[in-house]
Design an enzyme around this catalytic site. Sequence first.
Site, PDB file in Angstrom:
ATOM      1  N   THR A  25       1.137  -4.259   4.293  1.00 21.30           N
ATOM      2  CA  THR A  25       0.878  -4.604   5.693  1.00 21.30           C
ATOM      3  C   THR A  25       0.112  -5.909   5.865  1.00 21.30           C
ATOM      4  O   THR A  25       0.085  -6.471   6.959  1.00 21.30           O
ATOM      5  CB  THR A  25       0.099  -3.478   6.397  1.00 21.30           C
ATOM      6  N   ASP A  26      -0.509  -6.423   4.791  1.00 20.46           N
ATOM      7  CA  ASP A  26      -1.276  -7.666   4.911  1.00 20.46           C
ATOM      8  C   ASP A  26      -0.440  -8.794   5.510  1.00 20.46           C
ATOM      9  O   ASP A  26      -0.956  -9.640   6.251  1.00 20.46           O
ATOM     10  CB  ASP A  26      -1.803  -8.119   3.544  1.00 20.46           C
ATOM     11  N   THR A  58       0.819  -1.218   0.000  1.00 18.04           N
ATOM     12  CA  THR A  58       0.000   0.000   0.000  1.00 18.04           C
ATOM     13  C   THR A  58       0.847   1.260   0.000  1.00 18.04           C
ATOM     14  O   THR A  58       0.491   2.259  -0.625  1.00 18.04           O
ATOM     15  CB  THR A  58      -0.934  -0.009   1.230  1.00 18.04           C
TER      16      THR A  58
END
Length: 336
Positions: free
Chosen positions: A91-92, A16
């Site tokens: 960040t997943d 992201t």
Amino acid sequence: MAASLPHVLLVSTGGTITMTEGAGAGIVPTLTGEDLVRAVPDLARIADFDVVSYSTKPGASLTLDDLVAIAELIDSRVGEGFAGAIVVQGTDTIEETAFVLDTLIVSERPVVVTGAMRGARAPGADGPANLLAAGIVAGAAQFAGLGTLVVLNDEVHAARFVRKAHTSLPSAFTSPGFAPIGRVIEGQAQCLARLRRLPALARPAFTADGPVALLQPFLGDDGRILEALPGLGYRGAVIEAMGAGHLPETFCEKINRLASVMPVVLATRVAAGPTFERTYAFAGSETDLIARGVIPAGDLAGNKAALLLRLLIACGAEGEDLRIRFTARTKMFSAA
């Protein structure tokens, strides 16, 4: 004469933090590591950066082989006068990336994983602040010897405890049952706790031939999926059990059969606290399941236990040797 700035290696993988609007609706990875550094002028105050744009993948598309390669890259480069390293990613899967790097990297220099919860052009984008905080921590000598760290929202988390606890908030990352081990306040890194470092595992040459299933049973589940795992080619399984490590009684005989043909690890689906080993004694309790051959995961979350199991399988561990090596590492996953 002014002190020289620390030298920091930055490896960008996408996520992201690198995303802007694409040709259609929604955001996609477009920015390189060089783009990120140029977009945050304050980075020039805290460190000199060498940038490697490894990929532009979303976090969910990173592979275990990617992480093995990044660990090798960091170990091969940080001896060239770097104070530390930063890995930028989606960040997943930050909690998983940080855990694998913590398991594989030999260097004692700080290795920081960071990213962003909001895209680069979103109102309140948190990427620049996270990247700046990560640079401060990566260049701070007090964080050496602590393994891989996760830095977002001005908090520093240990790789073995950190979890993503919210889908959208900038404060998404927490350490359930523990706490951040450091913070960045007024541009300065503060180390609040020191955890002993785990010895690095040997880096496997290839990981794709050691698939591991990760299962989370629920109320009323009959466990029939367990019977299918060997035929699907899995070489191990991690079960995120209920409570302190409990499964329905209907699972017991299936666990017997599965544990006879592959390593089966017992984790907990609960966010904080370890898998128990000696408290309950009913059919399907932790003591019953351990007696049937499962390996307790200690404080490890299911996803991290699955990655550790995959790495050990890829390194050639099997049978009692695998059990001993897995258990030896989970026994070290305590704050003591």
